[in-house]
Design a protein around this motif. Structure first.
Motif, PDB file in Angstrom:
ATOM      1  N   ILE A   1       0.871  -1.163   0.034  1.00 12.84           N
ATOM      2  CA  ILE A   1      -0.048  -0.134  -0.105  1.00 12.84           C
ATOM      3  C   ILE A   1       0.780   1.290   0.036  1.00 12.84           C
ATOM      4  CG2 ILE A   1      -1.710   1.367   1.382  1.00 12.84           C
ATOM      5  CD1 ILE A   1      -2.875  -1.265   2.474  1.00 12.84           C
ATOM      6  N   ALA A   2       1.971   1.232   0.736  1.00  7.97           N
ATOM      7  CA  ALA A   2       2.851   2.224   1.046  1.00  7.97           C
ATOM      8  C   ALA A   2       3.518   2.446  -0.520  1.00  7.97           C
ATOM      9  CB  ALA A   2       3.832   2.245   2.033  1.00  7.97           C
TER      10      ALA A   2
ATOM     11  N   THR B   1       2.307   1.647  -3.256  1.00 10.87           N
ATOM     12  CA  THR B   1       1.484   2.062  -4.452  1.00 10.87           C
ATOM     13  C   THR B   1       1.214   3.465  -4.196  1.00 10.87           C
ATOM     14  OG1 THR B   1       0.495  -0.026  -4.453  1.00 10.87           O
ATOM     15  CG2 THR B   1      -1.017   1.729  -5.305  1.00 10.87           C
ATOM     16  N   THR B   2       1.260   4.132  -3.032  1.00  9.17           N
ATOM     17  CA  THR B   2       1.284   5.574  -2.740  1.00  9.17           C
ATOM     18  C   THR B   2       2.276   6.300  -3.357  1.00  9.17           C
ATOM     19  OG1 THR B   2      -0.221   4.905  -0.808  1.00  9.17           O
ATOM     20  CG2 THR B   2       0.736   7.301  -0.979  1.00  9.17           C
ATOM     21  N   VAL B   3       3.579   5.915  -3.227  1.00  5.63           N
ATOM     22  CA  VAL B   3       4.566   6.707  -3.404  1.00  5.63           C
ATOM     23  C   VAL B   3       5.425   6.309  -4.586  1.00  5.63           C
ATOM     24  CG1 VAL B   3       4.758   7.524  -1.078  1.00  5.63           C
ATOM     25  CG2 VAL B   3       6.056   5.638  -1.669  1.00  5.63           C
ATOM     26  N   GLU B   4       5.105   4.920  -4.989  1.00  2.56           N
ATOM     27  CA  GLU B   4       5.964   4.733  -6.111  1.00  2.56           C
ATOM     28  C   GLU B   4       5.010   4.086  -7.135  1.00  2.56           C
ATOM     29  OE1 GLU B   4       9.696   2.543  -3.402  1.00  2.56           O
ATOM     30  OE2 GLU B   4       8.220   1.365  -4.404  1.00  2.56           O
ATOM     31  N   ASN B   5       5.554   4.124  -8.421  1.00  2.00           N
ATOM     32  CA  ASN B   5       4.639   3.486  -9.520  1.00  2.00           C
ATOM     33  C   ASN B   5       4.821   2.040  -9.926  1.00  2.00           C
ATOM     34  OD1 ASN B   5       3.490   5.954  -9.973  1.00  2.00           O
ATOM     35  ND2 ASN B   5       5.418   6.705 -11.037  1.00  2.00           N
ATOM     36  N   TRP B   6       3.787   1.217 -10.151  1.00  2.00           N
ATOM     37  CA  TRP B   6       3.948  -0.158 -10.488  1.00  2.00           C
ATOM     38  C   TRP B   6       4.586  -0.189 -12.133  1.00  2.00           C
ATOM     39  CZ3 TRP B   6       3.057  -4.508  -7.824  1.00  2.00           C
ATOM     40  CH2 TRP B   6       2.393  -4.413  -6.692  1.00  2.00           C
TER      41      TRP B   6
END
Length: 302
Positions: free
Chosen positions: A195-196, A198-203
């Protein structure tokens, strides 16, 4: 289940080997993925694999009375430990970073003395001093550009959270099932890291090629899930205390593999610091091992 000496030897060998190869493999995998998402993926996959082994023991879960133990343990041993570890590993050579993190047995000597009622003796004091001097030597920046101050701080933070997590696990070990504790803290911590991330990084920054998928699979299955399962078996058999005595081999394995396969270099400063840390850890564990002969009932999980 009581393990034979042969079984114990092979399980310990497997555990130390997996912890050793984990560092260079993770360092290489980070070339294809962002830190938080990679940590979340390996931990979540590892937890789901362990869930397969834990489900037959569902009667031991007792979640209503022990949920807070799983949460606190997950925060210390997974979220903070692997979060600090993964970011720090991206900033420093894998072998060097593993050396800093595996000062944990030394710091555990302090924690055991302060919070678990374990004795503080000459061996431990000498080992602690040598260990911290070793880290100081490694941390001295010679202008080579290979040593990251932030990376060192993240390594120390990872070690400290692992130490507190271990102490907490020891203090609460009689209240929870060890396998369920390992499984749930991985699943909980892994999901939080995802979750963290996904919030600050990009898949989309993850390179889903065959190399990364293979690395992720090996790390999640062998270095995470099976390694922890082996640790659980050793704890149940009463052999967990021996793990601490073998911990000092992990940085050596990590450094050798990093030099052979990742092209990392060994400097005189690193060798001196590593020797001091290994001697310090060995002194601490040497005395702890002798004390266990007089108190075999006391477990010493990592």
């Amino acid at each position: 289940m009581q393990l034979s000496r042969t079984q114990t030897f092979f399980l310990l060998t497997f555990l130390v080997a997996m912890w050793g190869v984990n560092w260079p493999l993770s360092k290489y995998a980070l070339e294809f993925a962002t830190p938080l998402l990679f940590a979340g993926l390996r931990i979540t996959i590892g937890g789901l694999i362990l869930l397969f082994f834990a489900l037959p023991r569902y009667r031991n879960l007792n979640l209503k009375r022990t949920w807070h133990i799983y949460l606190i343990s997950g925060l210390l041993n997974i979220i903070l430990f692997f979060g600090f570890q993964t970011f720090g590993l991206s900033m420093m050579p894998a072998g060097l970073f593993s050396t800093i993190v595996f000062m944990q047995p030394v710091l555990l000597g302090i924690g055991g003395w302060l919070w678990l009622g374990e004795s503080m003796n000459g061996f431990k004091i000498t080992g602690l001093i040598l260990g911290f001097i070793g880290v100081a030597v490694i941390s001295l920046n010679d202008g080579s550009g290979h040593i990251s101050t932030i990376g060192i701080l993240l390594g120390l933070a990872s070690t400290i959270t692992w130490t507190f997590g271990t102490i907490y696990m020891k203090k609460t070990s009689a209240k929870v099932d060890a396998l369920w504790l390992t499984t749930l803290q991985m699943i909980f911590g892994g999901i939080v890291l995802l979750i963290a991330g996904t919030t600050v990084e990009n898949w989309t920054d993850i390179v889903w090629n065959q190399t990364f998928i293979s690395m992720l699979s090996v790390i999640a299955i062998f270095c995470t899930a099976l390694a922890w399962l082996v640790f659980f078996l050793l704890v149940r058999s009463g052999e967990a205390g021996k793990i601490g005595s073998f911990n000092f081999l992990v940085p050596l394995i990590a450094i050798v593999i990093s030099v052979l396969f990742l092209g990392e270099t060994i400097t005189a400063k690193m060798v001196v610091g590593l020797i001091l840390i290994i001697i310090g850890i060995a002194l601490v564990n040497l005395k702890m091992k002798s004390l266990q002969k007089r108190g075999k009932h006391r477990a010493h999980p990592l």
